[in-house]
Structure formats: C-alpha cells, structure tokens
Write an enzyme that holds these catalytic residues in place. Sequence first.
Site, PDB file in Angstrom:
ATOM      1  N   ALA A   1       6.963   3.512   0.654  1.00 34.73           N
ATOM      2  CA  ALA A   1       5.652   3.098   0.975  1.00 34.73           C
ATOM      3  C   ALA A   1       4.562   4.185   1.163  1.00 34.73           C
ATOM      4  O   ALA A   1       4.689   5.259   1.094  1.00 34.73           O
ATOM      5  CB  ALA A   1       5.656   2.276   2.099  1.00 34.73           C
ATOM      6  N   HIS A   2       3.314   3.627   1.200  1.00 36.31           N
ATOM      7  CA  HIS A   2       2.026   4.683   1.132  1.00 36.31           C
ATOM      8  C   HIS A   2       2.104   5.503   2.217  1.00 36.31           C
ATOM      9  O   HIS A   2       2.542   5.300   3.261  1.00 36.31           O
ATOM     10  CB  HIS A   2       0.709   3.566   0.994  1.00 36.31           C
ATOM     11  CG  HIS A   2       0.519   2.740   2.196  1.00 36.31           C
ATOM     12  ND1 HIS A   2      -0.246   1.718   2.176  1.00 36.31           N
ATOM     13  CD2 HIS A   2       1.233   2.780   3.540  1.00 36.31           C
ATOM     14  CE1 HIS A   2      -0.116   1.166   3.454  1.00 36.31           C
ATOM     15  NE2 HIS A   2       0.587   1.554   4.060  1.00 36.31           N
ATOM     16  N   ASN A   3       1.563   6.676   1.725  1.00 29.02           N
ATOM     17  CA  ASN A   3       1.455   7.905   2.889  1.00 29.02           C
ATOM     18  C   ASN A   3       2.811   8.370   3.483  1.00 29.02           C
ATOM     19  O   ASN A   3       2.634   9.346   4.228  1.00 29.02           O
ATOM     20  CB  ASN A   3       0.490   7.279   4.030  1.00 29.02           C
ATOM     21  CG  ASN A   3      -0.682   6.419   3.680  1.00 29.02           C
ATOM     22  OD1 ASN A   3      -1.352   6.876   2.904  1.00 29.02           O
ATOM     23  ND2 ASN A   3      -0.628   5.381   4.506  1.00 29.02           N
TER      24      ASN A   3
ATOM     25  N   HIS B   1      -6.007   1.541  -2.795  1.00 32.78           N
ATOM     26  CA  HIS B   1      -5.488   3.009  -2.383  1.00 32.78           C
ATOM     27  C   HIS B   1      -5.943   4.018  -3.231  1.00 32.78           C
ATOM     28  O   HIS B   1      -5.934   3.985  -4.505  1.00 32.78           O
ATOM     29  CB  HIS B   1      -4.013   2.806  -2.606  1.00 32.78           C
ATOM     30  CG  HIS B   1      -3.293   1.980  -1.399  1.00 32.78           C
ATOM     31  ND1 HIS B   1      -3.625   0.787  -1.101  1.00 32.78           N
ATOM     32  CD2 HIS B   1      -2.314   2.524  -0.767  1.00 32.78           C
ATOM     33  CE1 HIS B   1      -2.903   0.230  -0.169  1.00 32.78           C
ATOM     34  NE2 HIS B   1      -2.240   1.303   0.271  1.00 32.78           N
TER      35      HIS B   1
END
Length: 332
Positions: A230-232, A189
């Site tokens: 979570a991501h994004n 990431h």
Amino acid sequence: MYTLGEIAKTINAKLVGDANIEITGIATSLSANQTQLTYINGNKYKQMLINSKAGVVILNNNLLKNCPTNALVVDNVYLAFAKATHLFKKQTVHCQGTHSSAKINYAKIAPNCIIGKNVVIGNHCTIAPNVVIEDDVIIGNYTLIQPNVSILQGCSIGNNVVISPGVVIGSEGFGNAQDQQKHWYSIAHLGYVIIGSNVSIGANTTIDRGTIEDTQIHNGVQIDNLVHIAHNVIIGQDSAIAATVTIGGSCTIGKRCMIGGGATIASHISLVDDIIVTGASTVDKNLSEQGHYTGFTSINKHQKWKKIQVWLLNLDKIAHYLNIKLKELKGK
C-alpha cells in the site's frame, strides 16, 4: 501552480494571509517549504505547526493562533486537504507507441507498448508486449519488464530488476476523506514508487504510490506473486515477501526481513531488521526486536475478540497461578 486565493476558493476555506502568493505543490508538515502547502489535523500536532516552514497550512480555527504562516481555515481539515491534492495531480494522456521525447538506450521493445513523455530507459532492457510506461518514468540498465505490466507516472526502477506479468507499479493508494454526509472524497496521490536495483517483483503484484512522499522498495528486495504493497510503505534492503502478503499503508519493513505467504501487516506498523513472520500471521503491533514471530486467531465479534486477546496474552500468568493453587490443594 495556484495562488492562495484560488486554493481557498477550491476547498471553501477562509484565507488568513496573502491571496496572491503562489503555491507549487503539497508536502508533509516537516518538509514543506515556503512555496508548498501542508495540513495540520489536531492539537497533538501543534508543535509541528509552530515549527512549520510551509507557505500555507490547512487547519481548523482553534490552531490559527499558533500558525506562523498563511492559513486556510476549515472545519474538516482532512477533507480540505483531499480536495487540494487534486489541484496538483499530474495528468497523463496516453500516446500511441513511443513518445518523441522518450530517451531509450540500447533496449528491446516489443509491439503494442506505450511509452510516455520524458521516459528514460537504460541499456540492455527488455520490454515485453502490452507494457504501459507512463510519463517521466526512469528505468535503469538490464531490467526485464514482462507482458502487461503498467508503470505509472513518475515512478523509478533501478538496474537489473525483473518485473513479472501483470504487475502494476504506481497505482493510486487507498486514501479517502468523508464529508458531513459521510460521502467519500478521494485523495489524489502525489508521491511516486521508487524501486532500487536487483529487485524481483512477482506476477500481478500491486505497489501503490505514496500520498505525498514516495513508496520505497530498496535494493535486493524479492517479492512473490499477488502481493499488495500500500501507499507510503518502505521495504528495507534484501527483504523477501512471499505470495499474497498484504502490507498496509505507511508500514516500514526493515532490512533482511522475511514475510511468509498470506501474512497481513496492518497499517502504520514498523518491523526492525531481521524479522521473520510466519505465513498467514497477522501483525498488528510494531516488532522492535529481531526474531521469528507467529500470530493468528479465529475471527469473532470485535469486543469478544478483545477479551480473548487479553486472556491469551496472560495465559502464562494464569497457568502459573493455577499451578500454585493446585499445589496448595494437593498439600491439604
């Protein structure tokens, strides 16, 4: 920085273009420039490929004719992208104490903290014991960081933020690609976590960094204990999130939303401004109108659950139909 030839060798790709061009990083297909790599996975993104300004695109052979730039041709685009991310991942080596390059203004820093290279800490901050602040982190003024917090490489914290014990900001998101043998390969990431001002983050909450672009928590957001973001994810200004909420990857939460405790928001869901979600609800579709939403059903085999959902969504129509038939029967 890597040449296209080096990248092609690493990801086992056929290079169509100049092997000596240097690539500085990875970006989305919409934002990549001539020194960056991106990927296009599937024919439905053909127009994005045609419009791409990237220096190189990872793609499969059937899109090669549409590629306006250098190409890395592979069979498994997502796996090749996953391998490429690891080339551009910055590695942090933890020092003891405070690195000499850190810029710390008037702040109180307790024992046993680790503060990495090029960290900037603003005025009147308080850093409690056993906090880890990795390289390139920026922290604004009047921020309180309580014990055992980890703020990982490159993340940014605004002014007047309270971060409770055990919080992890900037951990790796859950992203993986599969090879032909169904083995998993992690995606490094490369994005960060950007947190605005006047934010409160409860104990043991985790906020993952973005895959390519950043995870964003805007000004005034209030987050309770044990929340996973979570991501994004993007969370709009002045939203409030109660304990044990899970927000899946790439969700967008609007301004002034309130998410009740234990709710789950599935990945890639968008909520407009001023949404209220009842605690323990599951949000599995976009919410495009302001209002108060509730939804939870018992777990079943997936195919049975889908049938139940169809019935539930049509209960009002079924009831209306049955009432008409009942009146017809009574009239006979």
